[in-house]
Design a protein around this motif. Sequence first.
Motif, short mmCIF file in Angstrom:
data_model
loop_
_atom_site.label_atom_id
_atom_site.label_comp_id
_atom_site.label_asym_id
_atom_site.label_seq_id
_atom_site.Cartn_x
_atom_site.Cartn_y
_atom_site.Cartn_z
N GLU A 212 15.08 32.14 8.47
CA GLU A 212 14.30 31.01 7.97
C GLU A 212 14.01 31.22 6.48
OE1 GLU A 212 9.95 29.80 8.86
OE2 GLU A 212 11.24 28.86 10.37
N THR B 243 18.71 22.58 7.49
CA THR B 243 18.08 21.95 8.65
C THR B 243 16.68 22.52 8.82
OG1 THR B 243 18.30 21.40 11.00
CG2 THR B 243 19.09 23.55 10.34
N ASP B 244 15.70 21.66 9.04
CA ASP B 244 14.32 22.13 9.16
C ASP B 244 13.95 22.37 10.61
OD1 ASP B 244 13.75 19.63 10.26
OD2 ASP B 244 12.64 18.92 8.53
N THR B 245 12.71 22.71 10.85
CA THR B 245 12.25 23.05 12.19
C THR B 245 12.31 21.87 13.16
OG1 THR B 245 9.98 22.70 11.45
CG2 THR B 245 10.79 24.96 11.43
N ASN B 246 12.37 20.65 12.63
CA ASN B 246 12.49 19.45 13.47
C ASN B 246 13.93 18.98 13.59
OD1 ASN B 246 9.69 19.21 13.90
ND2 ASN B 246 9.45 18.27 11.89
N GLU B 247 14.87 19.86 13.17
CA GLU B 247 16.31 19.57 13.22
C GLU B 247 16.73 18.43 12.28
OE1 GLU B 247 18.56 21.60 14.75
OE2 GLU B 247 16.80 22.82 15.21
N LYS C 250 20.89 33.57 10.42
CA LYS C 250 20.02 32.44 10.78
C LYS C 250 18.56 32.71 10.42
CE LYS C 250 23.16 30.79 14.26
NZ LYS C 250 23.40 30.39 15.61
N GLY D 51 13.05 26.01 6.83
CA GLY D 51 14.05 25.95 7.89
C GLY D 51 15.19 26.90 7.62
N ARG D 52 16.41 26.48 7.94
CA ARG D 52 17.59 27.34 7.78
C ARG D 52 18.65 26.65 6.93
NH1 ARG D 52 20.90 28.15 11.52
NH2 ARG D 52 20.41 26.35 12.76
N SER E 34 12.33 29.21 2.72
CA SER E 34 11.57 28.12 2.09
C SER E 34 12.31 27.77 0.81
CB SER E 34 10.15 28.56 1.75
OG SER E 34 9.44 28.87 2.90
#
Length: 69
Positions: free
Chosen positions: A23, A49-53, A21, A36-37, A25
Amino acid sequence: MTELDVNLPSVRQTQGSIKDKIEVSIKLLTGDVFVGRIVWQDPECLFFTDTNERKTLIYRQSIAYIQYQ
């Protein structure tokens, strides 16, 4: 459809980031950057999926590079 070649170092690196998991770019050829991931990968796409889901399906052919944190 071709199979995902798990012997390739790039595939193993991506699988490791999914498992741990980590992170990343991802910069696209258009210049857009996603942070994100990576959730999963197949021979054609990465599911991200980014930091804002927000969930995004990214086609491999559109990727300029992936930077692992």
